[in-house]
Design an enzyme around this catalytic site. Sequence first.
Site, PDB file in Angstrom:
ATOM      1  N   LYS A 146       3.385  -3.588   5.222  1.00 60.76           N
ATOM      2  CA  LYS A 146       2.830  -4.830   4.673  1.00 60.76           C
ATOM      3  C   LYS A 146       2.735  -5.833   5.804  1.00 60.76           C
ATOM      4  O   LYS A 146       3.456  -5.723   6.803  1.00 60.76           O
ATOM      5  CB  LYS A 146       3.771  -5.381   3.584  1.00 60.76           C
ATOM      6  CG  LYS A 146       3.098  -6.308   2.609  1.00 60.76           C
ATOM      7  CD  LYS A 146       2.385  -5.526   1.515  1.00 60.76           C
ATOM      8  CE  LYS A 146       1.695  -6.403   0.520  1.00 60.76           C
ATOM      9  NZ  LYS A 146       1.270  -5.629  -0.656  1.00 60.76           N
ATOM     10  N   ASP A 173      -4.402  -8.450  -0.253  1.00 64.72           N
ATOM     11  CA  ASP A 173      -3.296  -8.862  -1.131  1.00 64.72           C
ATOM     12  C   ASP A 173      -3.586 -10.337  -1.445  1.00 64.72           C
ATOM     13  O   ASP A 173      -4.732 -10.779  -1.322  1.00 64.72           O
ATOM     14  CB  ASP A 173      -1.934  -8.670  -0.440  1.00 64.72           C
ATOM     15  CG  ASP A 173      -0.756  -8.733  -1.414  1.00 64.72           C
ATOM     16  OD1 ASP A 173      -0.481  -7.742  -2.091  1.00 64.72           O
ATOM     17  OD2 ASP A 173      -0.121  -9.809  -1.526  1.00 64.72           O
TER      18      ASP A 173
END
Length: 446
Positions: free
Chosen positions: A127, A167
């Site tokens: 991430k 995201d």
Amino acid sequence: MSKQFVDGVLAKVMAHDGVEAQFHQAVREVLECISPVIDKHPEFVKMKLVERLVEPERQIMFRVPWVDDQGEIRINRGYRIGFNSAVGPYKGGLRFHPSVDLDTVKFLAFEQVFKGALSGMQLGGGKGGSDFDPKGKSDMEVMHFCQTFMNELFRHVGPDTDIPAGDIGVGTREIGYLFGQYKKLTNTFTGVLTNKGLDYGGSQARAEATGYGLVYFATCMLHARGMDWKGSRVIVSGSGNVAIHAAEKARQLGAVVVAMSDSHGYVVDDRGIEIEEIREIKQVRRGRIAEYASLRSSAQYHDGPKGMWTVPCNMALPSATEGELDEAAAKALAGNGCAVVAEGANLPSTQGAIQILRDAGVSFAPSKAANAGGVAISALEMSQNVTRLAWTFEEVDARLKKIMNAIYDRCLAAAEAYVGSQDLIVGANIVGFLTVARAMLAQGIV
Ligand code: NDP
Ligand code: 2IT
């Protein structure tokens, strides 16, 4: 023995990474579920698999200086964590939001490890992101930021190494600018990012995948309770990529979506929210959800997103952000007879909230299983990029449905086999952990 062992690892993580509260919650949730697996696999203890699993393989932090439209120099911080690559290359989104810090990226990357494993698509977990806030910035400012961000990120990512995606705050616009800069810097045209536009290697149904996948997963939960979407009242928090597509699919299946939110407040429309209107306000005009209430006489706007959980519903799909569904929200949902909660956002429910929902007999699906449709279709985007083929929407959507059904079945089977219950949290953590642990064991101490 194993409970003691797991508690010991957790204590070490907390002592080592003192202030990382969200990362601790994510680790705790996994470790609390895996004692029965550890009992059956002493080799995992001997090979220190759990201790290795809670340590990221690599963490990168970098300066992102850029110049705004007024000629002012701005400095943000960039992050990318490659948490685990035992099952596949690092895979996970990039988040641009002022709240992003190392703790946020670390817990999201950790979650992504199990999600990638659960998806069954040979994906590792990673991430990244930045505390840059795209809100209120011009397209030029966003472009310049993305280019400078990629000026450092490009040396750490690659189509077989680490494949970022979208995201919160990173959608098709940002992915486009990031992709353009990667291509220029590396002189390659590859599937290094997913969520790309359809004209340059994006996949049909990737934009829809997380929200649609969430609804496909929740359908399995509903059927297990003898329920259906038709006529059910559903609330969906957020009004971004995941929320809009979850609401759209729930509505297609006959549900009445009665409430949606953004970070400022929420709208209620007992006649059913017009999703196209929300899309126009939030994604095209980049406006506030409050505007919806001024367009529809049947709708009311309320300040502050938290009150939304008090709207009576049969199902709730938290799809905005972490920690949004707290104990008060859980009590309100259970008290109003909500039967199913499936997480579209990553870790939106606090541990206290989950306990309340479980105790009240609400069926609950954790994010690492219920929102895995997004990353799963990212894997299909990667496949299409490698083969230079483009599949139809129907083809990808049919695969998504199969993938979500398979994740549900695997979680349920594991919960039944290991603890004799239908608890999807336990099932998801066991399947995710076992897959990663076996892969790590096979690959030696690396
Ligand atoms: P977006 O940026 O598209 O949308 C985020 C939405 O959440 C916006 O409507 C935002 O409102 C709202 N929001 C933010 N904070 C709050 C809050 N405290 N209360 C209510 N609403 C809030 O992001 P995504 O839809 O992509 O992501 C949403 C969640 O889903 C995140 O947890 C993400 O990690 C997760 N996720 C995303 C995937 C994807 O494929 N995109 C895949 C799997 C999970 P505002 O406009 O006011 O900021
Ligand atoms: O949280 C997530 O799963 C995502 N943001 C999507 C990750 C991806 O690589 O598609």
